[in-house]
Each structure stands twice: as C-alpha cells, then as structure tokens.
Design a protein around this motif. Structure first.
Motif, PDB file in Angstrom:
ATOM      1  N   VAL A  68       3.519  -0.971  -1.677  1.00  0.00           N
ATOM      2  CA  VAL A  68       4.921  -1.334  -1.859  1.00  0.00           C
ATOM      3  C   VAL A  68       4.999  -2.751  -2.419  1.00  0.00           C
ATOM      4  N   TRP A  83       9.079   1.069  -4.126  1.00  0.00           N
ATOM      5  CA  TRP A  83       7.973   1.999  -4.313  1.00  0.00           C
ATOM      6  C   TRP A  83       7.953   2.447  -5.765  1.00  0.00           C
ATOM      7  N   ASP A  90       5.795   8.856   2.847  1.00  0.00           N
ATOM      8  CA  ASP A  90       6.673   7.676   2.906  1.00  0.00           C
ATOM      9  C   ASP A  90       7.981   7.984   3.640  1.00  0.00           C
TER      10      ASP A  90
END
Lengths: 119, 109
Positions: A68, A83, A90
């Motif tokens: 990230v 992202w 996630d």
C-alpha cells in the motif's frame, strides 16, 4: 478537540485500484501523525503505516511495505491509503487514527472504512 | 515485526478483577515505555484506555490499571462490570513503527 472523518465504504473487483481518505480537523492539526490500521473480518488490529502531516515523513510496518501507499495533503488535513491492485484478501475494515507529534498513543479514531473486494 | 502475544480470552464475574498479559521483545515492549491499551466493542472503533504504560486518559475509569516488567505488560480491570465485555489490545512503539497485540476477548460471566 480533534475530529476525524473517513471516506465511505467501497466495493471493488480484484485488480482494481483504490484510494481511501481520512480527514482530521482541530487546532494545529499539521503537527499530528495519521496512521492506518487494518482489521480483517473477525480478526485483530494491525498497524499498516503512519504519516506526519507537517513534512509527510512516513513509516510502514514491514508486512505492508510495498503493498500500500500512504500519502497526505497537509493543506486539508487529510491522509490517504492507496492500493494499485486489490486482492480479495484486502477485504477488511480500515481505521485511521491520529496522535499529536511527541505523543505515543492514538487518541482519535475515525469511524472506519469497509473495503470489500469481490468478483 | 511480530504481533505481541496476548491470551485469546479472559473471563470473570461481575466485581472480580482480571489481568491480561502482553508479551513482546526488547525491540518493542521492553525497549520503550510507550505501551498503550485499547478497548474495542463490537462494530466500534478502538478507544485508548491506557498510554505510556500506566497512564489513563481523562474520562477513563480508574478500574483500569496497567504495568510493565521487562518484555511483558499487563492490564488489570478491577470491579469487573458488564460494560467491560469487549476486545482488548495492547500496543507498543517499536522504533518508528507500532505493533499491536493479538487481542484478548474479555467475557463477563
């Protein structure tokens, strides 16, 4: 007192990009750190990354380095978590939290942003 | 950076005292006096209840107390009440980054 507001829930497909935000307000907010915490469904809290609003100094937890990107816009007291290519793993609640520079506790928390990644 | 180790669950009857341990290493808990404890009720954001090992933020009940010895920190809840039923997480500064504990579910019997 500092107040923190996060962006709304997101539903995304695997492979898509995403940016969520956390905006704080209060006196001298540029002297605050903002951090992001992940909580996967039914699991514990995990620190991801923190950023100092005044100079954008950033620190990543090893597990999230390269996964990230944290960034900030000091002028509007906002931190972002980005992202490039989401995965189903996630899927989680993401909280932001803030602390004044020099403190080592996270006093003020956002309401959380639920990210769901599913095809 | 591995998560700090906490017991998965602790339970007690109303009025009793319970203690939650939090074990780390000399790189986190043992290396800094920056251990915090957070309380999280279901569906809610965490709330700090202890900071800098032993300090309580304004408004937090004095039934919550904490300490540290070496690489292990501890949180004690005295006079357990129904509203104390929640998940509790320790957290330590670890030299630029922070690390949480694995979390403990407190059940009031």
């Amino acid at each position: 007192e500092v107040q923190v507001a996060q962006s709304g829930a997101e539903v995304k497909n695997p492979g898509e990009s995403l940016e969520i935000s956390c905006q704080g307000s209060g006196n001298d907010f540029a002297n605050y750190w903002i951090g992001w915490v992940r909580q996967m469904p039914g699991k514990g809290l995990e620190w991801m990354a923190i950023i100092y609003l005044r100079n954008s100094d950033t620190k990543y937890s090893p597990s999230f380095q390269g996964q990230v990107t944290i960034s900030a816009d000091k002028s509007i007291g906002t931190a972002y978590l980005q992202w490039r290519s989401l995965k189903a793993s996630d899927t989680a609640m993401y909280y932001c939290a803030t602390t004044r520079n020099g403190n080592y506790r996270w006093d003020f928390w956002g309401q959380g942003t639920l990210v769901t990644v599913s095809s | 950076q591995s998560a700090l180790t906490q017991p998965a669950s602790v339970s007690g009857s109303p009025g009793q005292s319970i203690t939650i341990s939090c074990t780390g290493t000399s790189s986190d808990v043992g290396g800094y006096d920056y251990v915090s404890w957070y309380q999280q009720h279901p569906g809610k954001a965490p709330k700090v209840i202890i900071y800098d090992v032993t300090n309580r933020p304004s408004g937090v009940s004095n039934r919550f107390s904490a300490s540290k010895s070496g690489n292990t920190a501890s949180l004690t809840i005295s006079g357990l009440q129904a509203e104390d039923e929640a998940d509790y997480y320790c957290e330590s500064f670890a030299g630029g980054v922070y690390v949480f504990g694995t979390g403990t579910k407190v059940t009031v019997l």
